[in-house]
Write a protein that holds these residues in place. Structure first.
Motif, PDB file in Angstrom:
ATOM      1  N   ASN A 260      -6.023   4.177  -0.225  1.00 60.79           N
ATOM      2  CA  ASN A 260      -4.777   3.888   0.257  1.00 60.79           C
ATOM      3  C   ASN A 260      -3.504   4.661  -0.240  1.00 60.79           C
ATOM      4  OD1 ASN A 260      -5.306   1.819   2.146  1.00 60.79           O
ATOM      5  ND2 ASN A 260      -5.942   0.468   0.227  1.00 60.79           N
ATOM      6  N   PRO A 261      -2.297   4.665   0.463  1.00 57.33           N
ATOM      7  CA  PRO A 261      -2.254   4.432   2.060  1.00 57.33           C
ATOM      8  C   PRO A 261      -3.122   4.938   2.772  1.00 57.33           C
ATOM      9  CG  PRO A 261      -0.227   5.445   1.174  1.00 57.33           C
ATOM     10  CD  PRO A 261      -1.109   5.466  -0.207  1.00 57.33           C
ATOM     11  N   VAL A 262      -4.026   4.319   3.729  1.00 59.28           N
ATOM     12  CA  VAL A 262      -4.936   5.051   4.267  1.00 59.28           C
ATOM     13  C   VAL A 262      -4.477   6.080   5.490  1.00 59.28           C
ATOM     14  CG1 VAL A 262      -5.659   3.125   5.740  1.00 59.28           C
ATOM     15  CG2 VAL A 262      -7.491   5.119   5.242  1.00 59.28           C
TER      16      VAL A 262
ATOM     17  N   ARG B  80       0.949  -1.234  -0.038  1.00 55.45           N
ATOM     18  CA  ARG B  80      -0.111  -0.076  -0.112  1.00 55.45           C
ATOM     19  C   ARG B  80       0.840   1.381   0.243  1.00 55.45           C
ATOM     20  NH1 ARG B  80      -2.460  -3.998   3.174  1.00 55.45           N
ATOM     21  NH2 ARG B  80      -4.516  -4.492   2.544  1.00 55.45           N
ATOM     22  N   LEU B  81       2.234   1.220   0.646  1.00 53.31           N
ATOM     23  CA  LEU B  81       2.765   2.366   0.538  1.00 53.31           C
ATOM     24  C   LEU B  81       3.500   2.603  -0.884  1.00 53.31           C
ATOM     25  CD1 LEU B  81       4.748   1.683   4.126  1.00 53.31           C
ATOM     26  CD2 LEU B  81       2.719   3.123   3.415  1.00 53.31           C
ATOM     27  N   ASP B  82       3.594   1.479  -1.688  1.00 50.11           N
ATOM     28  CA  ASP B  82       4.112   1.741  -2.956  1.00 50.11           C
ATOM     29  C   ASP B  82       3.346   2.815  -3.754  1.00 50.11           C
ATOM     30  OD1 ASP B  82       6.239   0.087  -2.754  1.00 50.11           O
ATOM     31  OD2 ASP B  82       5.056  -1.774  -3.340  1.00 50.11           O
ATOM     32  N   VAL B  83       2.146   2.975  -3.524  1.00 52.33           N
ATOM     33  CA  VAL B  83       1.296   3.838  -4.385  1.00 52.33           C
ATOM     34  C   VAL B  83       1.270   5.282  -3.661  1.00 52.33           C
ATOM     35  CG1 VAL B  83       0.068   2.113  -5.133  1.00 52.33           C
ATOM     36  CG2 VAL B  83      -0.827   3.204  -3.035  1.00 52.33           C
ATOM     37  N   LEU B  84       2.137   5.550  -2.647  1.00 51.53           N
ATOM     38  CA  LEU B  84       2.112   6.579  -1.899  1.00 51.53           C
ATOM     39  C   LEU B  84       1.918   8.104  -2.625  1.00 51.53           C
ATOM     40  CD1 LEU B  84       2.359   8.382   0.878  1.00 51.53           C
ATOM     41  CD2 LEU B  84       4.785   8.092   0.846  1.00 51.53           C
ATOM     42  N   ASN B  85       2.962   8.141  -3.390  1.00 57.83           N
ATOM     43  CA  ASN B  85       2.992   9.756  -4.405  1.00 57.83           C
ATOM     44  C   ASN B  85       1.762   9.799  -5.248  1.00 57.83           C
ATOM     45  OD1 ASN B  85       5.625  10.266  -3.028  1.00 57.83           O
ATOM     46  ND2 ASN B  85       6.928   9.274  -4.674  1.00 57.83           N
ATOM     47  N   LYS B  86       1.302   8.737  -5.681  1.00 56.21           N
ATOM     48  CA  LYS B  86       0.075   8.951  -6.622  1.00 56.21           C
ATOM     49  C   LYS B  86      -1.005   9.321  -5.685  1.00 56.21           C
ATOM     50  CE  LYS B  86       1.517   5.409 -10.085  1.00 56.21           C
ATOM     51  NZ  LYS B  86       1.248   4.037 -10.667  1.00 56.21           N
ATOM     52  N   GLY B  87      -1.194   8.555  -4.686  1.00 55.31           N
ATOM     53  CA  GLY B  87      -2.149   8.924  -3.795  1.00 55.31           C
ATOM     54  C   GLY B  87      -2.183  10.173  -3.122  1.00 55.31           C
ATOM     55  N   LEU B  88      -1.018  10.707  -2.893  1.00 54.50           N
ATOM     56  CA  LEU B  88      -0.826  11.995  -2.219  1.00 54.50           C
ATOM     57  C   LEU B  88      -1.283  13.026  -3.178  1.00 54.50           C
ATOM     58  CD1 LEU B  88       2.593  11.704  -0.364  1.00 54.50           C
ATOM     59  CD2 LEU B  88       0.237  12.213   0.650  1.00 54.50           C
TER      60      LEU B  88
END
Length: 311
Positions: free
Chosen positions: A121-123, A89-97
């Motif tokens: 996520n990452p929630v 879930r942390l791999d998608v951090l930058n996209k999610g932010l």
């Protein structure tokens, strides 16, 4: 139907649409609004769900833009990148932010008094970002946390030992992800410590078995993604459970992602903790009994998340 309650869902993907459907089935709102960057997708999902209201209740389900969410009681943010097989879930951090940073100001503009529930996520990190961007009090910015993980833990314990998992009380704490912590030392069955309950029935329970079950809880989401491409039903039902606790002012305890302010020796991080939930959001973060090892691992989980938070 919960009268005079308006809920908006940001994101019409697998999780968002299934969450809106769960809200409709459980009659948790009078009005549901679905918003998505893909307007046709939002329109189609809203229309499909709305047709089902003929068999449920007079609930208004529609699509729209952010202005249509105005004066929502609860806004649910599900929009974000879906982790692919093999990704954490942390791999998608930058996209999610980036996506979340575009959503939050619009939510705040039209819904200054809403409770925000972050599910994307990452929630934990996105909930912390939402708290910072929104300027809302911490009580009204909630992450779905480990409600679904805790449900999975109950399910797998019940499955292994043939006991009614609905009678099991347990929590996954910390990150909704790889560093999460199963609170085995506080797990009970009908008020009886899990270890004592199982031993009274002649079952074996030890640290090795607990670790295998904990690992299964961590991995099963990716197993589901590997088979069908996404998860939806479990998390949507978990979110509906959170909503029910809010709109009925239930004062129940759920493991939500909330701001730690010194509890368990942890500060300034959003991650799952047992929370009393009611109509104002998170009323209290509870400190339950943990073993020294569990507490140490919870603090490690906090450090993982704090190292990634965007101030």
């Amino acid at each position: 139907m919960v009268k005079n309650t308006k809920i908006s869902v940001i994101g019409a993907g697998f999780v968002g649409s299934t969450t809106a459907y769960a809200i409709m089935l459980q009659k948790l709102a009078e009005e549901v609004v679905i918003v998505d960057i893909n307007e046709k997708k939002a329109m189609s999902e809203a229309m499909d769900i709305a047709h089902g209201t003929a068999f449920i209740e007079d609930i208004d389900v529609k699509y729209g833009d952010y202005s249509d969410t105005k004066d929502s009681d609860i806004v649910i943010i599900t929009a974000g990148p879906q982790p692919k097989s093999g990704e954490t879930r942390l791999d998608v951090l930058n996209k999610g932010l980036k996506i979340n940073a575009q959503i939050v100001p619009q939510v705040v503009k039209y819904n200054p008094n809403a409770i925000i529930i972050v599910v994307a996520n990452p929630v934990d990190i996105l909930t912390y970002q939402t708290y910072k961007l929104s300027g809302f009090p911490k009580e009204r910015v909630i992450g779905s946390g480990t409600v679904v993980d805790s449900g999975r833990l109950k399910y797998f314990v019940g499955e292994k030992y043939g006991i009614n998992y609905r009678k099991i009380s347990t929590y996954i704490l910390g990150e909704h992800g790889d560093s999460q912590v199963a609170a085995w030392s506080s797990t009970t069955v009908s008020g009886i410590k899990l270890d004592d309950y199982l031993k009274s029935l002649g079952f074996e329970i030890n640290d090795e078995i607990k670790e295998k079950i904990s690992q299964k809880v961590k991995e099963v989401g990716f197993d589901i993604v590997g088979g069908k491409g996404y998860t939806s039903f479990g998390i949507a039902t978990a979110v509906a459970r959170i909503i029910k606790a809010i709109v009925t002012d239930e004062h129940t305890v759920l493991p939500l992602s909330t701001l730690y302010t010194g509890e368990y020796g942890i500060e300034d991080v959003y991650m799952a903790a047992p929370c009393i939930v009611g109509n104002s959001g998170v009323k209290n973060l509870l400190e339950i009994d943990l073993s020294q090892e569990e507490l140490k691992n919870l603090q490690k989980s906090a450090e993982v998340l704090k190292s990634l938070n965007i101030k």
